[in-house]
Design an enzyme around this catalytic site. Structure first.
Site, PDB file in Angstrom:
ATOM      1  N   LYS A   2     -10.260   0.367  -1.892  1.00 48.03           N
ATOM      2  CA  LYS A   2     -10.147  -0.272  -0.169  1.00 48.03           C
ATOM      3  C   LYS A   2     -11.473   0.169   0.491  1.00 48.03           C
ATOM      4  CE  LYS A   2      -7.357   0.532   3.801  1.00 48.03           C
ATOM      5  NZ  LYS A   2      -6.133   1.336   4.286  1.00 48.03           N
ATOM      6  N   CYS A  22      -4.624  -3.523   3.720  1.00 40.01           N
ATOM      7  CA  CYS A  22      -4.197  -3.152   4.722  1.00 40.01           C
ATOM      8  C   CYS A  22      -5.177  -3.187   5.743  1.00 40.01           C
ATOM      9  CB  CYS A  22      -3.580  -1.821   4.888  1.00 40.01           C
ATOM     10  SG  CYS A  22      -2.757  -1.158   6.008  1.00 40.01           S
ATOM     11  N   GLU A  46       0.746  -1.121  -0.025  1.00 36.65           N
ATOM     12  CA  GLU A  46      -0.076  -0.027   0.138  1.00 36.65           C
ATOM     13  C   GLU A  46       0.915   1.228   0.158  1.00 36.65           C
ATOM     14  OE1 GLU A  46      -3.956   1.422   2.800  1.00 36.65           O
ATOM     15  OE2 GLU A  46      -2.020   0.664   3.531  1.00 36.65           O
TER      16      GLU A  46
END
Length: 271
Positions: A113, A156, A43
Site C-alpha cells: 500500500k 483502501c 484489508e
C-alpha cells in the site's frame, strides 16, 4: 476472459489472528458454495487491533496469513486476494501487503500500500498508519488472467487518489480490487460514491471487500462490501451490520458494451 462469479467478503476482524482466520475460512466456504471463482478478503483480514499489538505479532501474522491464503486457494480451487496484512521490515515497521494467489497456491501479484491513512477525523478519532507502516514505492501491478481478465490491485485509502486507478486502466485493468477497512465516519458519506466513481471513470469492475462493525476500543468500520459494474451499477452489497459475502457476475460482454457506449478511455487528452 469468461463470465464468472466473484465474491467480496465482509468481515469483523478482531485482535485475534486465529479467530479471524476461522471467520475468513467460513466466509470463503460460503462464497465458493455460491459459485465464486474469484474471492477477495478485506484489508486487515487476519488481524485488526492496536498498532503496538500488530507490530509485536507482525511476523506470525505475515507467515500465517500467507500460508492461509495459499491453503484456501488450493483447497477451494479459487483465485484469492488477501486484501492487506502486515509484513515486517528490519526497521520495526511493516508493509501493508495485498497478495493475489492462484488455485495452485502460487503468488500472482503482490502490492504494498502506497497511500497511508494519516487523518484527524471530526468524530475525535485520529489515525496514523505511517507510525507503524512503511509506504510502498511501486505502482500497483496488473495481473493478466485469460480466465478472469486483467486484475488490478489497490488498498483502501488508495481509492481517494484517482490517478492510481487511471494508471491501472491505462495498463489495461478490467477488474480492480479495493479491499478496505473504511472508518464508519467517512464510509457513510464517501465509500459508495468513491467506488462508483472509480468504476465509472475507468469503465471497469470494482471488487471491494470490507471490514464492518466494532473491532476494538473506538475502531468501527463501515462495511458494505460491494461489487460495482463499469457503468457504476452496484451489483451486490453485503450491508453494514454483520459479516457476509457480496457475490456478482463479472461479464466481459458487459465490459465491452460499456466501453463501446462510453469510450472515454479513448478520448483522454492529458495522459
Amino acid at each position: 476472459m469468461k463470465p464468472y462469479l466473484a465474491a467480496a467478503i465482509q468481515m469483523t476482524s478482531v485482535p485475534d489472528l486465529e479467530k479471524n482466520l476461522i471467520q475468513a475460512e467460513e466466509l470463503i466456504d460460503l462464497a465458493v458454495r455460491r459459485g465464486a471463482e474469484l474471492v477477495s478478503l478485506p484489508e486487515n483480514f487476519s488481524f485488526m487491533g492496536e498498532e503496538k499489538d500488530k507490530i509485536a505479532q507482525a511476523e506470525a501474522i505475515a507467515q500465517k496469513s500467507e500460508k492461509f491464503l495459499k491453503t484456501m486457494a488450493q483447497r477451494f480451487q479459487i483465485t484469492i486476494l488477501g486484501g492487506g496484512f502486515p509484513v515486517p521490515l528490519d526497521n520495526g515497521r511493516v508493509y501493508n501487503t495485498a497478495l493475489l494467489i492462484d488455485p495452485n497456491g502460487v503468488e500472482l501479484a503482490c502490492y504494498q500500500k502506497v497511500h497511508l491513512f494519516d487523518v484527524d477525523l471530526p468524530d475525535g478519532n485520529t489515525y496514523r498508519e505511517s507510525s507503524t507502516v512503511m509506504a510502498g514505492t511501486r505502482i500497483p501491478p496488473i495481473y493478466p488472467s485469460k480466465e478472469l481478465g486483467n486484475l488490478g490491485l489497490s488498498v483502501c485509502y488508495d481509492v481517494r487518489f484517482p490517478e492510481l486507478y487511471r494508471h491501472l486502466s491505462q495498463m489495461g485493468a478490467e477488474v480492480i480490487f479495493v479491499p478496505a477497512a473504511f472508518t464508519a465516519y467517512t464510509g457513510k458519506d464517501h465509500w459508495q460514491v468513491l467506488l462508483q466513481a472509480r468504476a465509472i471513470e475507468n469503465t471497469c469492475y470494482i471488487i471491494a471487500p470490507a471490514q464492518t462493525g466494532r473491532h476494538y476500543a473506538m475502531r468501527h468500520s463501515h462495511g458494505h462490501a460491494m461489487i460495482v459494474d463499469p457503468w457504476g451499477v452496484i451489483l451486490a452489497d453485503a450491508g453494514g451490520d454483520r459479516p457476509g459475502v457480496a457475490v456478482a457476475e463479472i461479464d466481459p460482454q458487459r465490459l465491452e458494451q460499456v466501453r463501446r457506449q462510453m469510450p472515454s478511455l479513448q478520448h483522454r487528452v492529458f495522459i
